[in-house]
Design a protein around this motif. Sequence first.
Motif, mmCIF file in Angstrom:
data_model
loop_
_atom_site.group_PDB
_atom_site.id
_atom_site.type_symbol
_atom_site.label_atom_id
_atom_site.label_comp_id
_atom_site.label_asym_id
_atom_site.label_seq_id
_atom_site.Cartn_x
_atom_site.Cartn_y
_atom_site.Cartn_z
ATOM 1 N N THR A 79 -10.885 -5.967 8.746
ATOM 2 C CA THR A 79 -11.230 -5.166 7.541
ATOM 3 C C THR A 79 -9.841 -4.626 6.600
ATOM 4 N N THR A 80 -9.197 -3.780 7.544
ATOM 5 C CA THR A 80 -8.007 -3.087 6.959
ATOM 6 C C THR A 80 -7.082 -4.214 6.570
ATOM 7 N N ARG A 81 -6.852 -5.166 7.329
ATOM 8 C CA ARG A 81 -5.855 -6.322 7.311
ATOM 9 C C ARG A 81 -6.168 -6.669 5.725
ATOM 10 N N PHE A 82 -7.559 -7.112 5.359
ATOM 11 C CA PHE A 82 -7.820 -7.881 4.197
ATOM 12 C C PHE A 82 -7.719 -6.913 3.088
ATOM 13 N N ARG A 100 -7.331 4.435 5.666
ATOM 14 C CA ARG A 100 -6.509 4.750 4.503
ATOM 15 C C ARG A 100 -5.148 5.169 4.898
ATOM 16 N N ALA A 101 -5.022 5.984 6.108
ATOM 17 C CA ALA A 101 -3.508 6.246 6.456
ATOM 18 C C ALA A 101 -2.835 4.788 6.586
ATOM 19 N N GLU A 102 -3.310 3.708 6.860
ATOM 20 C CA GLU A 102 -2.533 2.589 7.092
ATOM 21 C C GLU A 102 -2.341 1.994 5.804
ATOM 22 N N ILE A 103 -3.302 2.084 4.727
ATOM 23 C CA ILE A 103 -3.081 1.342 3.698
ATOM 24 C C ILE A 103 -2.202 2.362 2.714
ATOM 25 N N GLY A 104 -2.111 3.614 2.895
ATOM 26 C CA GLY A 104 -1.077 4.337 2.423
ATOM 27 C C GLY A 104 0.379 4.200 2.923
ATOM 28 N N ALA A 105 0.400 3.754 3.977
ATOM 29 C CA ALA A 105 1.578 3.456 4.906
ATOM 30 C C ALA A 105 2.296 2.261 4.084
ATOM 31 N N LEU A 106 1.253 1.407 4.104
ATOM 32 C CA LEU A 106 1.903 0.094 3.598
ATOM 33 C C LEU A 106 2.193 0.348 1.969
ATOM 34 N N ALA A 121 -5.669 8.368 -4.844
ATOM 35 C CA ALA A 121 -6.425 7.748 -5.746
ATOM 36 C C ALA A 121 -6.043 6.179 -5.651
ATOM 37 N N ALA A 122 -4.754 6.123 -5.424
ATOM 38 C CA ALA A 122 -4.034 4.536 -5.532
ATOM 39 C C ALA A 122 -4.839 3.998 -4.371
ATOM 40 N N VAL A 123 -4.690 4.461 -3.032
ATOM 41 C CA VAL A 123 -5.349 3.963 -1.663
ATOM 42 C C VAL A 123 -6.968 3.699 -2.138
ATOM 43 N N ASP A 124 -7.622 4.538 -2.477
ATOM 44 C CA ASP A 124 -9.002 4.514 -2.785
ATOM 45 C C ASP A 124 -9.166 3.268 -3.913
ATOM 46 N N GLU A 125 -8.466 3.120 -4.677
ATOM 47 C CA GLU A 125 -8.694 2.104 -5.777
ATOM 48 C C GLU A 125 -8.334 0.479 -5.012
ATOM 49 N N VAL A 126 -7.359 0.719 -4.069
ATOM 50 C CA VAL A 126 -7.275 -0.685 -3.389
ATOM 51 C C VAL A 126 -8.443 -1.017 -2.595
ATOM 52 N N LEU A 127 -8.951 -0.071 -1.991
ATOM 53 C CA LEU A 127 -10.180 -0.047 -1.082
ATOM 54 C C LEU A 127 -11.288 -0.517 -2.066
ATOM 55 N N ARG A 128 -11.526 0.223 -3.095
ATOM 56 C CA ARG A 128 -12.630 -0.365 -4.035
ATOM 57 C C ARG A 128 -12.544 -1.834 -4.663
ATOM 58 N N TRP A 129 -11.141 -2.019 -4.912
ATOM 59 C CA TRP A 129 -10.992 -3.372 -5.693
ATOM 60 C C TRP A 129 -11.100 -4.606 -4.542
ATOM 61 N N THR A 130 -10.842 -4.266 -3.364
ATOM 62 C CA THR A 130 -10.490 -5.423 -2.303
ATOM 63 C C THR A 130 -12.008 -5.507 -1.661
ATOM 64 N N THR A 131 -12.738 -4.519 -1.246
ATOM 65 C CA THR A 131 -14.083 -4.367 -0.508
ATOM 66 C C THR A 131 -14.204 -5.550 0.298
#
Length: 412
Positions: free
Chosen positions: A250-253, A363-369, A281-291
């Motif tokens: 999930t996180t990888r995708f 969220r922490a992983e996506i933020g770090a990336l 907000a940026a992290v959450d938009e990546v999460l919404r966009w990619t689902t």
Amino acid sequence: MNDRDVLDPSALDRIDLADPALHHAHDLREVWRHLRDEAPVYRHERAGGEGFWVITRYDDVAAVYKDGETFTSERGNVLDTLLSGGDSAAGRMLAVTDGPRHAALRAVLGKPFSPRSLEVVVDSVRRGTQQLLREAVERGSCDFAADVAAHIPLAAICDLLGVPPADRQHIIDLTSTALSSADAPATPEATWASRNDLLLYFSELAESRRAKPYDDVVSLLVTKEVDGRPLSHEEIIFNCYSIIMGGHETTRFAMIGGVEALVEHPEQWEALRGGDKVSAAAVDEVLRWTTPALHSGRTATEDVFLGGEFIEAGDVVTVWNASANRDERVFSDPGRFDLARTPNKHLTFAYGPHFCIGAYLARAEIGALLEGLRTMVAEIEFTGPRRRIFSNFLSGLSTAPVKLTPAPGFGG
Ligand code: HEM
């Protein structure tokens, strides 16, 4: 750019939403839009097998998630298990357990996922991500999926579970066959063999932690009591499995999809690079966009009306996060990728009692990336064809060849 055909809603009568190849080859955004507008609680009949309900509006999806009594997870929470007669881990693994047992299990399992407990893991995620990106930028080009994104969530989960570094590649290989499929639909035999190998691996790890506990989740599971009794060996193994399956791909995708979105929306990439930090907000938009988790599944425990439709006890009900996250009734201009989007109450992590236990970590992983990309990379380009996975449950790229141009001052 879109690498898949946008499927016309007129095809709805001829498609099978449970078919992994459908999601691999087609972008279903117009199908979801049509269903949200015309048939938000839709009975999907299938020539090849059992039909199921398809729920596509945000409010209905949230209502089903919230009501675990009427819509149980105990007969499976994804289409594959629901359509093949149930989940053998029901009542023992967190995601497919409901009611008081779920609450008691979650109280134990939730602790290592709190922000406080995760401090060390998150620190190591940040360092590991910087290191992986640094190496990728130095090489100039890489397969972002295999060389960067695959390692970050898996390292975090292995840290949490206490899996030794030498076993990590083996775990990556097994998870990718067990849940999604990289380049072709996996055979049921291959999927089952990988699942069994993973269960066996955790069985052995649990045995060794029982003999000598450490400060990790497996040790916690072997030493803690739930409802006044220790967890059985099976419960321990199923829950390790659930964490790795829940948190790795999930996180990888989400990460790979986030990079793809940044390449396709250069103005958002510039905004990210121009800012002085990565916003929540940026992290959450990546999460919404990619689902990354397209749907969740439930079974109705009683006859119930939803959106004016009559759902019978025993019916399989699927809620489509992919559609709810683009519901124009809730999100303004949902087809726009906007890193500054607020509010952004996406359902990527579900809602209600089964809300993702790993949301903070993800969220922490996506933020770090995003932070690593923002500070080390000037430009990202795709250098070859991207490949999409075969899955009716997960969505993402298995291959993403990129060229990374270093930011000014990189390495200096
Ligand atoms: C639950 C998505 C990351 C572990 C869920 C659910 C969703 C989800 C949709 C609810 C399933 C249902 O209601 O049937 C995601 C996404 C992630 C992510 C999209 C990354 C972007 C993680 C991570 C972990 C994890 C990092 C652990 C390391 C779990 C577990 C559950 C769960 C154990 C079951 C919770 C329960 O039933 O109470 N996740 N997840 N997930 N997730 Fe995640």
